[in-house]
Design a protein around this motif. Sequence first.
Motif, PDB file in Angstrom:
ATOM      1  N   VAL A 256       6.863  11.614   2.210  1.00  0.00           N
ATOM      2  CA  VAL A 256       8.218  12.405   1.085  1.00  0.00           C
ATOM      3  C   VAL A 256       6.405  13.265   0.617  1.00  0.00           C
ATOM      4  CG1 VAL A 256       9.009  12.437  -1.445  1.00  0.00           C
ATOM      5  CG2 VAL A 256       9.426  11.306  -0.017  1.00  0.00           C
ATOM      6  N   PRO A 257       6.862  14.767   0.304  1.00  0.00           N
ATOM      7  CA  PRO A 257       5.819  15.910  -0.363  1.00  0.00           C
ATOM      8  C   PRO A 257       5.112  14.673  -1.943  1.00  0.00           C
ATOM      9  CG  PRO A 257       7.212  17.041   0.940  1.00  0.00           C
ATOM     10  CD  PRO A 257       8.087  15.225   0.303  1.00  0.00           C
ATOM     11  N   MET A 258       4.547  15.541  -2.210  1.00  0.00           N
ATOM     12  CA  MET A 258       3.891  15.144  -3.458  1.00  0.00           C
ATOM     13  C   MET A 258       2.547  16.130  -4.027  1.00  0.00           C
ATOM     14  SD  MET A 258       0.288  12.394  -2.075  1.00  0.00           S
ATOM     15  CE  MET A 258      -0.902  13.460  -3.889  1.00  0.00           C
ATOM     16  N   ALA A 259       3.400  15.636  -5.692  1.00  0.00           N
ATOM     17  CA  ALA A 259       2.767  16.960  -6.418  1.00  0.00           C
ATOM     18  C   ALA A 259       1.842  16.357  -7.701  1.00  0.00           C
ATOM     19  CB  ALA A 259       3.461  18.320  -6.781  1.00  0.00           C
ATOM     20  N   ALA A 260       0.553  17.169  -8.185  1.00  0.00           N
ATOM     21  CA  ALA A 260       0.060  17.018  -9.592  1.00  0.00           C
ATOM     22  C   ALA A 260       1.493  16.279 -10.420  1.00  0.00           C
ATOM     23  CB  ALA A 260      -1.001  18.135 -10.011  1.00  0.00           C
ATOM     24  N   GLY A 261       0.541  15.480 -11.052  1.00  0.00           N
ATOM     25  CA  GLY A 261       1.738  15.172 -12.294  1.00  0.00           C
ATOM     26  C   GLY A 261       2.728  13.579 -12.029  1.00  0.00           C
ATOM     27  N   ASP A 262       2.612  13.506 -10.365  1.00  0.00           N
ATOM     28  CA  ASP A 262       2.854  12.341 -10.198  1.00  0.00           C
ATOM     29  C   ASP A 262       2.816  10.971 -10.079  1.00  0.00           C
ATOM     30  OD1 ASP A 262       4.984  14.320  -9.086  1.00  0.00           O
ATOM     31  OD2 ASP A 262       4.755  14.183  -6.629  1.00  0.00           O
ATOM     32  N   VAL A 263       3.744   9.636 -10.462  1.00  0.00           N
ATOM     33  CA  VAL A 263       3.511   9.144 -10.208  1.00  0.00           C
ATOM     34  C   VAL A 263       4.150   8.007  -9.532  1.00  0.00           C
ATOM     35  CG1 VAL A 263       3.327   6.423 -11.920  1.00  0.00           C
ATOM     36  CG2 VAL A 263       3.011   9.061 -12.912  1.00  0.00           C
ATOM     37  N   TRP A 264       3.726   7.930  -8.211  1.00  0.00           N
ATOM     38  CA  TRP A 264       4.292   6.795  -7.239  1.00  0.00           C
ATOM     39  C   TRP A 264       4.245   5.070  -7.381  1.00  0.00           C
ATOM     40  CZ3 TRP A 264       7.275   9.934  -4.083  1.00  0.00           C
ATOM     41  CH2 TRP A 264       7.331  11.295  -4.000  1.00  0.00           C
ATOM     42  N   ARG A 265       5.230   4.867  -7.730  1.00  0.00           N
ATOM     43  CA  ARG A 265       5.191   3.482  -7.681  1.00  0.00           C
ATOM     44  C   ARG A 265       5.964   2.637  -6.200  1.00  0.00           C
ATOM     45  NH1 ARG A 265       5.217  -1.424 -11.423  1.00  0.00           N
ATOM     46  NH2 ARG A 265       6.426  -3.015 -10.865  1.00  0.00           N
TER      47      ARG A 265
ATOM     48  N   SER B 242       0.800  -1.036   0.298  1.00  0.00           N
ATOM     49  CA  SER B 242      -0.578  -0.250  -0.112  1.00  0.00           C
ATOM     50  C   SER B 242       0.576   1.315   0.077  1.00  0.00           C
ATOM     51  CB  SER B 242      -0.604   0.130   1.556  1.00  0.00           C
ATOM     52  OG  SER B 242      -0.134   0.330   2.524  1.00  0.00           O
ATOM     53  N   VAL B 243       0.292   2.629  -0.880  1.00  0.00           N
ATOM     54  CA  VAL B 243       0.723   3.170  -0.366  1.00  0.00           C
ATOM     55  C   VAL B 243      -0.202   5.088   0.320  1.00  0.00           C
ATOM     56  CG1 VAL B 243       2.910   3.546  -1.898  1.00  0.00           C
ATOM     57  CG2 VAL B 243       0.140   3.791  -2.711  1.00  0.00           C
ATOM     58  N   GLU B 244       0.366   4.929   1.543  1.00  0.00           N
ATOM     59  CA  GLU B 244      -0.539   6.152   1.962  1.00  0.00           C
ATOM     60  C   GLU B 244      -0.650   7.593   1.970  1.00  0.00           C
ATOM     61  OE1 GLU B 244      -2.113   7.014   6.944  1.00  0.00           O
ATOM     62  OE2 GLU B 244      -0.379   6.406   6.394  1.00  0.00           O
ATOM     63  N   ILE B 245      -1.443   9.124   1.398  1.00  0.00           N
ATOM     64  CA  ILE B 245      -0.993   9.661   1.455  1.00  0.00           C
ATOM     65  C   ILE B 245      -1.449  10.281   3.196  1.00  0.00           C
ATOM     66  CG2 ILE B 245      -2.144  11.697   0.435  1.00  0.00           C
ATOM     67  CD1 ILE B 245      -2.402  10.110  -1.742  1.00  0.00           C
ATOM     68  N   VAL B 246      -0.579  10.694   3.718  1.00  0.00           N
ATOM     69  CA  VAL B 246      -0.611  12.128   4.820  1.00  0.00           C
ATOM     70  C   VAL B 246      -0.943  13.086   5.162  1.00  0.00           C
ATOM     71  CG1 VAL B 246       0.438  10.082   6.801  1.00  0.00           C
ATOM     72  CG2 VAL B 246       1.748  11.538   5.127  1.00  0.00           C
ATOM     73  N   ASP B 247      -2.113  13.462   5.494  1.00  0.00           N
ATOM     74  CA  ASP B 247      -2.138  15.221   5.362  1.00  0.00           C
ATOM     75  C   ASP B 247      -2.848  15.493   6.311  1.00  0.00           C
ATOM     76  OD1 ASP B 247      -2.693  16.954   3.861  1.00  0.00           O
ATOM     77  OD2 ASP B 247      -5.041  16.851   3.578  1.00  0.00           O
ATOM     78  N   SER B 248      -2.340  17.140   7.168  1.00  0.00           N
ATOM     79  CA  SER B 248      -1.854  17.695   7.666  1.00  0.00           C
ATOM     80  C   SER B 248      -3.164  18.807   7.841  1.00  0.00           C
ATOM     81  CB  SER B 248      -1.408  17.902   8.945  1.00  0.00           C
ATOM     82  OG  SER B 248      -1.460  19.108   9.904  1.00  0.00           O
TER      83      SER B 248
ATOM     84  N   GLY C 271       4.217  -7.366  -4.251  1.00  0.00           N
ATOM     85  CA  GLY C 271       4.070  -6.560  -5.460  1.00  0.00           C
ATOM     86  C   GLY C 271       4.347  -5.304  -5.040  1.00  0.00           C
ATOM     87  N   PRO C 272       3.702  -5.058  -6.554  1.00  0.00           N
ATOM     88  CA  PRO C 272       3.271  -3.221  -6.571  1.00  0.00           C
ATOM     89  C   PRO C 272       2.440  -2.679  -6.318  1.00  0.00           C
ATOM     90  CG  PRO C 272       3.522  -3.923  -8.703  1.00  0.00           C
ATOM     91  CD  PRO C 272       3.785  -5.375  -7.781  1.00  0.00           C
ATOM     92  N   VAL C 273       2.123  -1.490  -5.473  1.00  0.00           N
ATOM     93  CA  VAL C 273       0.967  -0.231  -5.991  1.00  0.00           C
ATOM     94  C   VAL C 273       1.248   0.474  -6.383  1.00  0.00           C
ATOM     95  CG1 VAL C 273       1.626  -0.173  -3.486  1.00  0.00           C
ATOM     96  CG2 VAL C 273      -0.093  -0.024  -4.515  1.00  0.00           C
ATOM     97  N   THR C 274       0.394   0.721  -7.345  1.00  0.00           N
ATOM     98  CA  THR C 274       0.818   2.448  -8.060  1.00  0.00           C
ATOM     99  C   THR C 274       0.007   3.402  -7.580  1.00  0.00           C
ATOM    100  OG1 THR C 274       2.439   1.567  -9.705  1.00  0.00           O
ATOM    101  CG2 THR C 274       1.397   3.306 -10.153  1.00  0.00           C
ATOM    102  N   LEU C 275       0.062   4.637  -7.626  1.00  0.00           N
ATOM    103  CA  LEU C 275      -1.206   5.288  -7.954  1.00  0.00           C
ATOM    104  C   LEU C 275      -0.717   6.838  -8.774  1.00  0.00           C
ATOM    105  CD1 LEU C 275      -0.527   8.490  -5.781  1.00  0.00           C
ATOM    106  CD2 LEU C 275      -1.293   6.858  -4.255  1.00  0.00           C
ATOM    107  N   ARG C 276      -1.283   7.738  -9.308  1.00  0.00           N
ATOM    108  CA  ARG C 276      -1.607   8.673 -10.039  1.00  0.00           C
ATOM    109  C   ARG C 276      -1.347  10.244  -9.569  1.00  0.00           C
ATOM    110  NH1 ARG C 276      -1.613   4.628 -13.243  1.00  0.00           N
ATOM    111  NH2 ARG C 276      -0.620   3.848 -14.923  1.00  0.00           N
ATOM    112  N   VAL C 277      -1.239  10.914  -9.612  1.00  0.00           N
ATOM    113  CA  VAL C 277      -1.720  12.451  -8.407  1.00  0.00           C
ATOM    114  C   VAL C 277      -2.054  13.624  -9.936  1.00  0.00           C
ATOM    115  CG1 VAL C 277      -1.401  14.123  -7.109  1.00  0.00           C
ATOM    116  CG2 VAL C 277      -0.433  11.687  -6.928  1.00  0.00           C
ATOM    117  N   VAL C 278      -3.632  13.444  -9.822  1.00  0.00           N
ATOM    118  CA  VAL C 278      -3.882  14.899 -10.687  1.00  0.00           C
ATOM    119  C   VAL C 278      -4.533  15.569  -9.623  1.00  0.00           C
ATOM    120  CG1 VAL C 278      -4.216  13.012 -12.635  1.00  0.00           C
ATOM    121  CG2 VAL C 278      -6.092  13.549 -10.757  1.00  0.00           C
ATOM    122  N   GLU C 279      -4.395  16.498 -10.693  1.00  0.00           N
ATOM    123  CA  GLU C 279      -4.698  18.220 -10.429  1.00  0.00           C
ATOM    124  C   GLU C 279      -6.498  18.442  -9.716  1.00  0.00           C
ATOM    125  OE1 GLU C 279      -3.484  21.448  -8.353  1.00  0.00           O
ATOM    126  OE2 GLU C 279      -2.668  20.857  -9.675  1.00  0.00           O
ATOM    127  N   GLY C 280      -6.968  17.844 -10.632  1.00  0.00           N
ATOM    128  CA  GLY C 280      -8.166  18.209  -9.817  1.00  0.00           C
ATOM    129  C   GLY C 280      -9.338  17.139  -9.807  1.00  0.00           C
TER     130      GLY C 280
END
Length: 268
Positions: free
Chosen positions: A237-246, A136-142, A253-262
């Motif tokens: 690690v900070p993330m931004a729109a356009g990032d593809v994280w794997r 898994s990949v988690e997005i943490v936010d504050s 195995g792998p897990v992938t997510l794509r970060v988009v703006e909207g």
Amino acid sequence: MPLTDAPAKARLLYEARRDRTAIPPFTDADPTLGMADGYAVQSELTKLLVADGEEIVGYKVGLTSKPMQKMIGVDSPDFGPVFASTVYRDGDSIPLSRFIQPKIEAEIVFVLGERLEGPGVSVTQAARAVAGVAASVEIVDSRFADWRIKLADTVADLASNGAVATSSRLVPLADVDPRLIGMTLTRNGHLVDTGAGAAALGDPVAVVAWLANTLGANGIAMEPGHLVMTGALHAAVPMAAGDVWRADFDRLGPVTLRVVEGATEESK
């Protein structure tokens, strides 16, 4: 005059989550706030979100690795609920607009196969209750400005939860030793960090036992199907729109997510 009651603080966090607007840390006004105060606010905030229709589908445990503990200045984990609306699948696109100041963490997630209730749960008992383990990949936010958080702040803020993307591949625990699972994290194909399962309290299964006992002290049990996020294996690690994280995990195995703006179809 600083707010002192948990419901009022919970309302501030509720509105910050809704409006995607950061607020000053509670510990700015009252540095004496501690873990118990944070959980009192978390309980009230959870009630507000559940009343809105949110469903608890598991729990995340944070601050299980030395880098994250060092960042907050603590030596023990914390926890918060995982809501159904924040769970994504491997390969999904996640809108940056859902968050305020998101960061990404790769971690091991367990799915429970049996009800688990503390106190007194051993690591062996926790292992027996696990149906399987996944990447898994988690997005943490504050919701607190500039991530200027102390322990009471992050606990109140649902352990800084944001979202999680999990692999659909569930590996039986008998087939792996979670302590020895290696992980590489890449952004747009470039290596960002590495880690190993032992970063999470020395053994990710120990995280499940810790959570069961901590929840059990409050009369809460984990149910079959619940997710247990076991904590970051590296510094966030900070993330931004356009990032593809794997994140690639040995045996999982792998897990992938794509970060988009909207907004995306998955987030509507």
